[in-house]
Design a protein around this motif. Structure first.
Motif, PDB file in Angstrom:
ATOM      1  N   THR A   4      -0.602   4.359  -0.247  1.00  0.00           N
ATOM      2  CA  THR A   4      -1.379   5.486   0.272  1.00  0.00           C
ATOM      3  C   THR A   4      -1.270   5.535   1.781  1.00  0.00           C
ATOM      4  O   THR A   4      -1.303   4.507   2.430  1.00  0.00           O
ATOM      5  CB  THR A   4      -2.881   5.353  -0.134  1.00  0.00           C
ATOM      6  OG1 THR A   4      -3.375   4.128   0.392  1.00  0.00           O
ATOM      7  CG2 THR A   4      -3.042   5.408  -1.620  1.00  0.00           C
ATOM      8  N   PRO A   5      -1.123   6.719   2.338  1.00  0.00           N
ATOM      9  CA  PRO A   5      -1.025   6.822   3.789  1.00  0.00           C
ATOM     10  C   PRO A   5      -2.366   6.463   4.458  1.00  0.00           C
ATOM     11  O   PRO A   5      -3.419   6.679   3.864  1.00  0.00           O
ATOM     12  CB  PRO A   5      -0.660   8.286   4.028  1.00  0.00           C
ATOM     13  CG  PRO A   5      -0.861   8.986   2.768  1.00  0.00           C
ATOM     14  CD  PRO A   5      -0.969   7.990   1.677  1.00  0.00           C
ATOM     15  N   PHE A  59      -4.041   7.856   6.749  1.00  0.00           N
ATOM     16  CA  PHE A  59      -4.952   8.947   7.137  1.00  0.00           C
ATOM     17  C   PHE A  59      -5.811   9.437   5.965  1.00  0.00           C
ATOM     18  O   PHE A  59      -6.663  10.277   6.131  1.00  0.00           O
ATOM     19  CB  PHE A  59      -4.162  10.109   7.740  1.00  0.00           C
ATOM     20  CG  PHE A  59      -3.073  10.664   6.846  1.00  0.00           C
ATOM     21  CD1 PHE A  59      -3.381  11.603   5.900  1.00  0.00           C
ATOM     22  CD2 PHE A  59      -1.760  10.244   6.985  1.00  0.00           C
ATOM     23  CE1 PHE A  59      -2.378  12.118   5.092  1.00  0.00           C
ATOM     24  CE2 PHE A  59      -0.774  10.763   6.190  1.00  0.00           C
ATOM     25  CZ  PHE A  59      -1.082  11.696   5.231  1.00  0.00           C
ATOM     26  N   LEU A  60      -5.625   8.918   4.781  1.00  0.00           N
ATOM     27  CA  LEU A  60      -6.450   9.347   3.638  1.00  0.00           C
ATOM     28  C   LEU A  60      -7.614   8.466   3.438  1.00  0.00           C
ATOM     29  O   LEU A  60      -7.960   7.455   3.537  1.00  0.00           O
ATOM     30  CB  LEU A  60      -5.628   9.400   2.358  1.00  0.00           C
ATOM     31  CG  LEU A  60      -4.618  10.521   2.299  1.00  0.00           C
ATOM     32  CD1 LEU A  60      -3.856  10.420   0.964  1.00  0.00           C
ATOM     33  CD2 LEU A  60      -5.240  11.883   2.393  1.00  0.00           C
ATOM     34  N   GLU A  82       0.847  -1.189   0.000  1.00  0.00           N
ATOM     35  CA  GLU A  82       0.000   0.000   0.000  1.00  0.00           C
ATOM     36  C   GLU A  82       0.882   1.239   0.000  1.00  0.00           C
ATOM     37  O   GLU A  82       1.720   1.385   0.869  1.00  0.00           O
ATOM     38  CB  GLU A  82      -0.892   0.022   1.235  1.00  0.00           C
ATOM     39  CG  GLU A  82      -2.138  -0.769   1.088  1.00  0.00           C
ATOM     40  CD  GLU A  82      -3.032  -0.567   2.290  1.00  0.00           C
ATOM     41  OE1 GLU A  82      -3.318   0.588   2.630  1.00  0.00           O
ATOM     42  OE2 GLU A  82      -3.416  -1.567   2.878  1.00  0.00           O
TER      43      GLU A  82
END
Length: 107
Positions: free
Chosen positions: A103-104, A106-107, A101
């Motif tokens: 994407t961080p 928190f998104l 993954e």
């Protein structure tokens, strides 16, 4: 005052040597005590010079390290040679990191 043949020859030799330049005058008479005293004096002077040189060398090293520290703090320090040969690291274990993954969270 009667002078023996050896003393007379020595006196004449000294007289003519002095007349020719005087460089060798008194070379026959070497006092061992005086010579030993000169040697001791030379040794003491050399030891004192060596002691001063060691102190000066230590002071110079400390000063040079301080200067390099100041230059490094300003970003002007000399760069050391970097070894870019990574062939030695091939023998070490390698770890592969797999990222799934990107994407961080928190998104």
């Amino acid at each position: 005052a009667e002078i023996d043949a050896y003393e007379e020859g020595k006196l004449e030799r000294d007289w003519y040597m002095a007349e020719e330049g005087g460089a060798a005058q008194g070379m026959d008479e070497v006092d061992p005590a005086r010579e030993a005293e000169r040697e001791e004096k030379k040794k003491r002077q050399l030891a004192q010079v060596a002691r001063v040189n060691i102190r000066q060398q230590m002071k110079n090293e400390a000063n040079e390290m301080w200067e390099l520290n100041r230059l490094g703090a300003m970003g002007l320090a000399e760069r050391k040679e970097v070894n870019l040969d990574f062939s030695k690291e091939d023998d070490e274990k390698r770890v592969a990191v797999v990222v799934r993954e990107t994407t961080p969270p928190f998104l």
